[in-house]
Scaffold this motif. Sequence first.
Motif, PDB file in Angstrom:
ATOM      1  N   GLU A   5       0.215 -33.971 -51.320  1.00 54.92           N
ATOM      2  CA  GLU A   5      -0.798 -33.468 -52.246  1.00 54.92           C
ATOM      3  C   GLU A   5      -1.984 -32.922 -51.461  1.00 54.92           C
ATOM      4  O   GLU A   5      -2.759 -33.681 -50.869  1.00 54.92           O
ATOM      5  N   CYS A   6      -2.135 -31.600 -51.461  1.00 59.49           N
ATOM      6  CA  CYS A   6      -3.320 -30.974 -50.877  1.00 59.49           C
ATOM      7  C   CYS A   6      -4.482 -31.226 -51.850  1.00 59.49           C
ATOM      8  O   CYS A   6      -4.323 -31.015 -53.048  1.00 59.49           O
ATOM      9  N   PRO A   7      -5.651 -31.692 -51.374  1.00 57.50           N
ATOM     10  CA  PRO A   7      -6.764 -31.955 -52.287  1.00 57.50           C
ATOM     11  C   PRO A   7      -7.303 -30.681 -52.948  1.00 57.50           C
ATOM     12  O   PRO A   7      -8.079 -30.764 -53.890  1.00 57.50           O
ATOM     13  N   TYR A   8      -6.892 -29.516 -52.458  1.00 57.26           N
ATOM     14  CA  TYR A   8      -7.379 -28.253 -53.028  1.00 57.26           C
ATOM     15  C   TYR A   8      -6.323 -27.588 -53.910  1.00 57.26           C
ATOM     16  O   TYR A   8      -6.660 -26.907 -54.868  1.00 57.26           O
ATOM     17  N   CYS A   9      -5.030 -27.754 -53.583  1.00 56.50           N
ATOM     18  CA  CYS A   9      -3.949 -27.003 -54.255  1.00 56.50           C
ATOM     19  C   CYS A   9      -3.026 -27.879 -55.096  1.00 56.50           C
ATOM     20  O   CYS A   9      -2.278 -27.355 -55.908  1.00 56.50           O
ATOM     21  N   GLY A  10      -3.005 -29.184 -54.861  1.00 57.30           N
ATOM     22  CA  GLY A  10      -2.069 -30.057 -55.572  1.00 57.30           C
ATOM     23  C   GLY A  10      -0.811 -30.293 -54.755  1.00 57.30           C
ATOM     24  O   GLY A  10      -0.783 -30.061 -53.546  1.00 57.30           O
ATOM     25  N   LEU A  58      -3.195 -29.847 -41.961  1.00 52.66           N
ATOM     26  CA  LEU A  58      -3.557 -28.468 -42.270  1.00 52.66           C
ATOM     27  C   LEU A  58      -2.568 -27.924 -43.287  1.00 52.66           C
ATOM     28  O   LEU A  58      -1.352 -28.018 -43.081  1.00 52.66           O
ATOM     29  N   HIS A  59      -3.067 -27.356 -44.376  1.00 56.49           N
ATOM     30  CA  HIS A  59      -2.178 -26.711 -45.352  1.00 56.49           C
ATOM     31  C   HIS A  59      -1.954 -25.283 -44.864  1.00 56.49           C
ATOM     32  O   HIS A  59      -2.503 -24.321 -45.397  1.00 56.49           O
ATOM     33  N   ALA A  60      -1.119 -25.154 -43.843  1.00 57.81           N
ATOM     34  CA  ALA A  60      -0.962 -23.904 -43.092  1.00 57.81           C
ATOM     35  C   ALA A  60      -0.377 -22.775 -43.922  1.00 57.81           C
ATOM     36  O   ALA A  60      -0.751 -21.618 -43.753  1.00 57.81           O
ATOM     37  N   GLY A  62      -0.571 -22.515 -47.186  1.00 58.95           N
ATOM     38  CA  GLY A  62      -1.206 -22.529 -48.503  1.00 58.95           C
ATOM     39  C   GLY A  62      -2.637 -22.048 -48.387  1.00 58.95           C
ATOM     40  O   GLY A  62      -2.880 -20.914 -47.983  1.00 58.95           O
ATOM     41  N   CYS A  63      -3.565 -22.954 -48.666  1.00 57.68           N
ATOM     42  CA  CYS A  63      -4.994 -22.571 -48.655  1.00 57.68           C
ATOM     43  C   CYS A  63      -5.561 -22.496 -47.242  1.00 57.68           C
ATOM     44  O   CYS A  63      -6.687 -22.048 -47.061  1.00 57.68           O
ATOM     45  N   ARG A  64      -4.801 -22.964 -46.226  1.00 57.74           N
ATOM     46  CA  ARG A  64      -5.209 -22.942 -44.822  1.00 57.74           C
ATOM     47  C   ARG A  64      -6.462 -23.791 -44.576  1.00 57.74           C
ATOM     48  O   ARG A  64      -7.250 -23.514 -43.682  1.00 57.74           O
TER      49      ARG A  64
HETATM   50 ZN   LIG Z   1      -4.047 -26.336 -49.991  1.00 54.02          ZN
END
Ligand SMILES: [Zn+2]
Length: 94
Positions: A5-10, A58-60, A62-64
């Motif tokens: 779970e990315c805290p920004y994207c889910g 790192l959400h490489a 995704g949102c980076r």
């Molecule tokens: Zn993200």
Amino acid sequence: MLLIECPYCGLRDETEFSYAGEAHIARPVETDKLSDAEWADYLFMRSNPKGAHREQWLHAAGCRRYFNAVRDTVTYNISATYRIGEQPPGEGKR
Ligand SMILES: [Zn+2]
């Protein structure tokens, strides 16, 4: 398939993420006053626990953005993710 779970994207597939080292490693303020051993400790020494470990990811793909996660190094279970600058849920300031 492992979801993180990315805290920004889910929730997203683990293949979108990269591990980025131990979290909450603070850079020393006055680096010119450190001994070589203290500088080497900051650069290279990490805790490597068996069990709960606070890590940067790192959400490489995704949102980076970087974020922190609490991951069990034995089971690979990620119990929490949170934004940089925040503390893990349920923990006070360290
Ligand atoms: Zn993200």
